[in-house]
Design a protein around this motif. Structure first.
Motif, PDB file in Angstrom:
ATOM      1  N   ASP A  76     -11.025   0.080  -3.255  1.00 55.25           N
ATOM      2  CA  ASP A  76     -10.342  -0.982  -2.506  1.00 55.25           C
ATOM      3  C   ASP A  76      -9.085  -0.448  -1.828  1.00 55.25           C
ATOM      4  N   MET A  96      -7.873   0.047   6.848  1.00 56.52           N
ATOM      5  CA  MET A  96      -7.535  -1.245   7.416  1.00 56.52           C
ATOM      6  C   MET A  96      -6.098  -1.226   7.943  1.00 56.52           C
ATOM      7  N   TYR A  98      -2.612  -2.526   8.436  1.00 55.87           N
ATOM      8  CA  TYR A  98      -1.876  -3.564   7.720  1.00 55.87           C
ATOM      9  C   TYR A  98      -0.407  -3.177   7.630  1.00 55.87           C
ATOM     10  N   ILE A 254      -5.245   0.786   2.695  1.00 61.73           N
ATOM     11  CA  ILE A 254      -6.267  -0.163   2.252  1.00 61.73           C
ATOM     12  C   ILE A 254      -7.591   0.202   2.908  1.00 61.73           C
ATOM     13  N   LYS A 256     -10.948  -0.366   4.655  1.00 72.23           N
ATOM     14  CA  LYS A 256     -11.410  -1.436   5.544  1.00 72.23           C
ATOM     15  C   LYS A 256     -12.520  -2.259   4.898  1.00 72.23           C
ATOM     16  N   THR A 258     -12.813  -3.066   1.682  1.00 73.40           N
ATOM     17  CA  THR A 258     -12.475  -3.688   0.401  1.00 73.40           C
ATOM     18  C   THR A 258     -13.044  -5.099   0.289  1.00 73.40           C
ATOM     19  N   ARG A 259     -13.504  -5.421  -0.904  1.00 73.96           N
ATOM     20  CA  ARG A 259     -14.009  -6.769  -1.168  1.00 73.96           C
ATOM     21  C   ARG A 259     -12.907  -7.674  -1.710  1.00 73.96           C
ATOM     22  N   GLN A 260     -11.724  -7.088  -1.870  1.00 74.99           N
ATOM     23  CA  GLN A 260     -10.582  -7.841  -2.398  1.00 74.99           C
ATOM     24  C   GLN A 260      -9.380  -7.671  -1.454  1.00 74.99           C
ATOM     25  N   PRO A 261      -9.501  -8.103  -0.207  1.00 77.78           N
ATOM     26  CA  PRO A 261      -8.432  -7.838   0.763  1.00 77.78           C
ATOM     27  C   PRO A 261      -7.085  -8.465   0.398  1.00 77.78           C
ATOM     28  N   ASP A 262      -7.096  -9.665  -0.164  1.00 80.09           N
ATOM     29  CA  ASP A 262      -5.828 -10.310  -0.508  1.00 80.09           C
ATOM     30  C   ASP A 262      -5.105  -9.547  -1.608  1.00 80.09           C
ATOM     31  N   ALA A 264      -5.613  -6.408  -2.397  1.00 84.39           N
ATOM     32  CA  ALA A 264      -5.273  -5.087  -1.872  1.00 84.39           C
ATOM     33  C   ALA A 264      -3.982  -5.148  -1.065  1.00 84.39           C
ATOM     34  N   LYS A 265      -3.818  -6.198  -0.299  1.00 90.64           N
ATOM     35  CA  LYS A 265      -2.590  -6.358   0.486  1.00 90.64           C
ATOM     36  C   LYS A 265      -1.382  -6.563  -0.424  1.00 90.64           C
TER      37      LYS A 265
END
Length: 336
Positions: A76, A96, A98, A254, A256, A258-262, A264-265
Motif C-alpha cells: 500500500d 500516486m 499526493y 503511496i 497507485k 493501494t486498496r486502502q487509499p484513505d 495510506a494518505k
C-alpha cells in the motif's frame, strides 16, 4: 453464572470484532531496524484504527520486489526507501500523486519536484567512511581523507563496501562517482578501488559494523550506523571524503494501486508531520522539516555543503545499465 459468561463472551466478541475492524496497511520499507518501531508506535497511537504491517529488506531487494510485483502489486505504501528507487517506481507509473497535510512546511527540495509530489522526503543520508583507529594502528594504515586515498596499495584487502545491486548506499556511491568524476573516470576509479576491496556486502550499514568490530579496518557506509557505533563506544572515526559525498533520501510514496487509499494518505500525512520528523532527527543530521534537525556528534557542521550534485532521474533511468556493468566488473567479490 450464565449472565457472566454471556457478558464475557460479548466482550470477547467485541474485542475480536474491533481487532478485525482495523485497517491493515502493508508497508514496504528499507528503514534501519531500530527506526521501525518508533514510527509504527507513534502512528498507530494517533490512528488506532490502522495497523502497519512491515515488509523490510535492503533497498535493492525492496526495489526489485516492487518491480517484480508491478502487475500484481501488494504494498500500500513504500516508506523509508531511497528517493532514487522511488523515482524509478514513479517512472513505471506506480506511485500516486499526493500532497500530504503540512507539506508546505517541509523543505521543498527534499521531495519530488512534481505538483502534487509523487514521493515526499524524510531525511538525507550520505556516504561516510568508517575508520577503525585501533585496527588501523595495528596494521600501520594511514587515515584516509579522500576517495582517491582509498585506491592506494597500502589499503589492499582492508576495505569493505556495500554492493549497489542490493544496497541503496552502494548505489549512491557508484552513481555519485560516475556523476562527480565523469563516466570514464568514474569506472577507472572503481577499477582501482576494487583492488583494495575485500568484499561487497548486501547492506549499507554492515561495512561500518564490520569496521566497528575490527573485522575490516575500513568500511564505506553512511553516517547513521557510524554515529550509532560511536555512541556505543566503537573506536571508529567518521571520514567525509574531501571530493564530496554521494547521497540519497529516505522517502515515502503511496502505491497507485493501494486498496486502502484513505489509510495510506493518513500514513503519508504522519510521515510529513513535525512529530515524525522529530523521530527521524534522532539519527539523521538533515530532515525534511526545517528547524527540527539537531547537532549529531561526529557529523561536521558543513555536512550539507559536502553533498555532491545528484540527479535522481538520471540514476533511476540508468539503473539497469549501471548495475549490469558493475556486476560484470566486480560481482565476483559480492557476498554470497
Amino acid at each position: 453464572m450464565a449472565l457472566r459468561c454471556l457478558v464475557a463472551a460479548t466482550v470477547t466478541l467485541g474485542a475480536v470484532q474491533f481487532a478485525q475492524a482495523k485497517t491493515q496497511l502493508l508497508v514496504y520499507t528499507a528503514l534501519e531496524d531500530e527506526a521501525m518501531k518508533p514510527y509504527k508506535d507513534a502512528f498507530e497511537k494517533a490512528n488506532p484504527d490502522i495497523e502497519i504491517r512491515w515488509v523490510r529488506d535492503s533497498t535493492g531487494a525492496v526495489t526489485a520486489k516492487l518491480l517484480a510485483e508491478k502487475n500484481n502489486p501488494r504494498a500500500d505504501v513504500v516508506l523509508g526507501l531511497a528517493a532514487s528507487s522511488l523515482t524509478l517506481l514513479d517512472l513505471q507509473g506506480m506511485l500516486m500523486p499526493y500532497s500530504p497535510k503540512g507539506f508546505d512546511s517541509l523543505t521543498r527540495k527534499y521531495s519530488d519536484a512534481n505538483t502534487p509530489p509523487h514521493w515526499v522526503g524524510m531525511d538525507v543520508w550520505g556516504a561516510t567512511v568508517c575508520y577503525n583507529r585501533v585496527e588501523a594502528e595495528k596494521r600501520h594504515l594511514p587515515k584516509p581523507t579522500s576517495w582517491e586515498d582509498l585506491t592506494k596499495p597500502v589499503y589492499k584487502g582492508m576495505i569493505v563496501m556495500p554492493s549497489p545491486v542490493s544496497s541503496g548506499t552502494g548505489y549512491l556511491d557508484v552513481t555519485s562517482w560516475l556523476q562527480t568524476f565523469g563516466k570514464d573516470k568514474g569506472w577507472q576509479y572503481m577499477d582501482a578501488l576494487d583492488k583494495n576491496v575485500a568484499q561487497y556486502v548486501h547492506s549499507g550499514s554492515k561495512p561500518c559494523t564490520l569496521a566497528g568490530t575490527g573485522e575490516f579496518p575500513i568500511g564505506i557506509s553512511f553516517e547513521f550506523r557510524g554515529h550509532e557505533l560511536q555512541a556505543q563506544g566503537a573506536p571508529i572515526d567518521l571520514i567525509f571524503p574531501k571530493e564530496g559525498l554521494g547521497w540519497d533520501m529516505e522517502a515515502t510514496g503511496i502505491m497507485k494501486t493501494t486498496r486502502q487509499p484513505d489509510a495510506a494518505k493518513k500514513l503519508a500525512d504522519f510521515m510529513a508531520s513535525k512529530e515524525a520528523n522529530e523521530i527521524t532527527a534522532q539519527w539523521w543530521a538533515i530532515v525534511a522539516y526545517p528547524g527540527v534537525a539537531k547537532k549529531l556528534s561526529g557529523i561536521p557542521d558543513n555536512y550539507s555543503e559536502l553533498l555532491v550534485k545528484n540527479d535522481f532521474t538520471w540514476s533511476a533511468k540508468n539503473r539497469d545499465a549501471i548495475l549490469e556493468d558493475w556486476q560484470k566488473r566486480y560481482g565476483n567479490k559480492e557476498q554470497k
